[in-house]
Design an enzyme around this catalytic site. Structure first.
Site, PDB file in Angstrom:
ATOM      1  N   ASP A 108     -16.411  14.688  21.845  1.00  0.00           N
ATOM      2  CA  ASP A 108     -15.298  14.437  20.918  1.00  0.00           C
ATOM      3  C   ASP A 108     -14.027  14.100  21.706  1.00  0.00           C
ATOM      4  OD1 ASP A 108     -13.983  14.238  18.504  1.00  0.00           O
ATOM      5  OD2 ASP A 108     -13.746  16.397  18.220  1.00  0.00           O
ATOM      6  N   ARG A 155      -8.441  10.294  20.450  1.00  0.00           N
ATOM      7  CA  ARG A 155      -7.192  10.868  20.982  1.00  0.00           C
ATOM      8  C   ARG A 155      -6.908  10.343  22.391  1.00  0.00           C
ATOM      9  NH1 ARG A 155      -8.898  16.748  19.169  1.00  0.00           N
ATOM     10  NH2 ARG A 155     -10.724  15.552  18.542  1.00  0.00           N
ATOM     11  N   TRP A 156      -7.961  10.192  23.170  1.00  0.00           N
ATOM     12  CA  TRP A 156      -7.803   9.665  24.529  1.00  0.00           C
ATOM     13  C   TRP A 156      -7.168   8.267  24.467  1.00  0.00           C
ATOM     14  CZ3 TRP A 156      -9.309   5.421  27.313  1.00  0.00           C
ATOM     15  CH2 TRP A 156      -9.269   5.525  28.699  1.00  0.00           C
ATOM     16  N   ARG A 182      -8.871   2.617  19.305  1.00  0.00           N
ATOM     17  CA  ARG A 182      -9.872   3.684  19.362  1.00  0.00           C
ATOM     18  C   ARG A 182     -11.135   3.249  20.103  1.00  0.00           C
ATOM     19  NH1 ARG A 182      -9.630   7.949  16.198  1.00  0.00           N
ATOM     20  NH2 ARG A 182     -11.886   7.997  15.987  1.00  0.00           N
ATOM     21  N   HIS A 234     -13.920   4.826  22.976  1.00  0.00           N
ATOM     22  CA  HIS A 234     -15.383   4.917  22.946  1.00  0.00           C
ATOM     23  C   HIS A 234     -15.989   4.260  24.196  1.00  0.00           C
ATOM     24  CE1 HIS A 234     -15.139   6.665  19.071  1.00  0.00           C
ATOM     25  NE2 HIS A 234     -14.806   5.561  18.425  1.00  0.00           N
ATOM     26  N   SER A 255     -22.878  10.562  14.114  1.00  0.00           N
ATOM     27  CA  SER A 255     -23.386  11.469  13.082  1.00  0.00           C
ATOM     28  C   SER A 255     -23.604  10.720  11.773  1.00  0.00           C
ATOM     29  CB  SER A 255     -22.396  12.613  12.854  1.00  0.00           C
ATOM     30  OG  SER A 255     -21.295  12.145  12.109  1.00  0.00           O
ATOM     31  N   GLU A 278     -22.229  11.337   9.209  1.00  0.00           N
ATOM     32  CA  GLU A 278     -20.914  11.248   8.566  1.00  0.00           C
ATOM     33  C   GLU A 278     -20.051  10.139   9.197  1.00  0.00           C
ATOM     34  OE1 GLU A 278     -22.306  14.307   9.536  1.00  0.00           O
ATOM     35  OE2 GLU A 278     -22.934  14.559   7.455  1.00  0.00           O
ATOM     36  N   ASN A 279     -20.414   9.701  10.396  1.00  0.00           N
ATOM     37  CA  ASN A 279     -19.572   8.709  11.084  1.00  0.00           C
ATOM     38  C   ASN A 279     -19.587   7.327  10.420  1.00  0.00           C
ATOM     39  OD1 ASN A 279     -20.145  10.033  14.454  1.00  0.00           O
ATOM     40  ND2 ASN A 279     -18.500  10.453  13.002  1.00  0.00           N
ATOM     41  N   GLU A 319     -25.433  29.190  23.168  1.00  0.00           N
ATOM     42  CA  GLU A 319     -24.081  29.585  23.575  1.00  0.00           C
ATOM     43  C   GLU A 319     -23.169  28.381  23.358  1.00  0.00           C
ATOM     44  OE1 GLU A 319     -23.178  32.625  24.627  1.00  0.00           O
ATOM     45  OE2 GLU A 319     -25.253  33.231  24.249  1.00  0.00           O
TER      46      GLU A 319
END
Ligand code: FPP
Length: 260
Positions: A27, A31-32, A40, A44, A72, A74-75, A210
């Site tokens: 993720d 923002r990067w 954007r 990527h 995903s 949802e993407n 974890e």
């Protein structure tokens, strides 16, 4: 706890304090890019460049199974041009990387619903998987059009279609019908860019994983950060819900009346 079988011929980690299987929620590409006043999609592209060093450092550390959450279910609801660019990037990356990965003995797998991908991308994915299927040095598993809920629903449907009596369903039968059949569950899930959520990633398989969350954005994540995540994992106390029996002598001492 009984661990599921390791995929045939894929080496076990070089030391028991290492995870056998690491999953990464990559993720922070957007923002990067925003931080650099770039579109954007540039984030990527930079995200794709981050993959190889991470894969190599996992392997050098002794971890040989890596799953990357690339797209995903949802993407699809991102702007159309971003979805198109991501699909193009998957295809281009397969074109440029598969032969080298094959030469390096890496087995490429994908998880997710492939039917919604373009026929061209489906064919590229199919060819990469087929070409590398006998490789045993490491596994790179890429989640494309993947959603944990859809995966579970489609596994149940698949079992019903095969005439399995669902009233006798076991965790083993359902686990064996998932996309990840034959892979051990992830021991460690890393999420970059700071969000504390699992976002529909390996819902079934992450039952005892974890979780390691880092604020580092995915394009900035590299060998140093992988080393940090593996060191944090080695310090975790994994009990899988169990409490070990205390040694007999200690139990006796605890039962002794106070003050004696
Ligand atoms: C999340 O960052 C990232 C994605 C949805 C795409 C990840 C895909 C890649 C790194 C390319 C992978 C390519 C291959 C071939 C495996 P975001 O866009 O949600 O970032 P943001 O939360 O900062 O906006």
């Amino acid at each position: 706890m009984q661990r599921p079988p390791h995929p045939a011929a894929i080496p076990e980690p070089s030391n028991p304090e290492l995870p056998r299987h690491v999953g990464i929620i990559m993720d922070g590409n957007g923002r990067w890019a925003r931080g650099r006043h770039l579109p954007r999609v540039a984030g990527h592209r930079s995200g794709v460049r981050a993959i190889r060093p991470v894969m190599e450092s996992c392997h050098q550390a002794g971890v040989h199974i890596l799953t990357l959450y690339a797209f995903s279910t949802e993407n699809w609801s991102r702007p159309r041009h971003e979805v198109t660019a991501l699909m193009q990037l998957f295809g281009d990356t397969l074109d440029s990387e598969v032969s080298q990965m094959h030469a390096e003995g890496i087995q490429i797998r994908t998880i997710g619903d492939r039917d919604q991908l373009s026929p061209r991308l489906q064919a590229k994915v199919g060819r990469a998987e087929e070409l590398t299927s006998a490789n045993t040095r490491a596994i790179l598993n890429v989640a494309i059009n993947y959603g944990g809920r859809n995966e579970i629903v489609s596994a149940v449907r698949d079992l019903a279609e095969r005439g399995i009596d669902l009233t006798t369903l076991t965790t083993e039968t359902l686990g064996g019908a998932l996309y990840t059949s034959g892979l051990p569950d992830p021991d460690l899930i890393i999420r970059t860019a700071g969000e504390m959520r699992i976002s529909n990633f390996m819902l079934w398989q992450s039952a005892y994983a974890e979780i390691y969350v880092t604020p580092t954005l995915w394009p900035d994540f590299g060998p140093h950060e992988i080393a940090g995540a593996l060191a944090a994992y080695a310090r975790r106390d994994r009990r899988f819900g169990a409490v070990p029996e205390p040694p007999a002598m200690l139990e006796e001492a605890l039962r002794a009346p106070a003050g004696l």
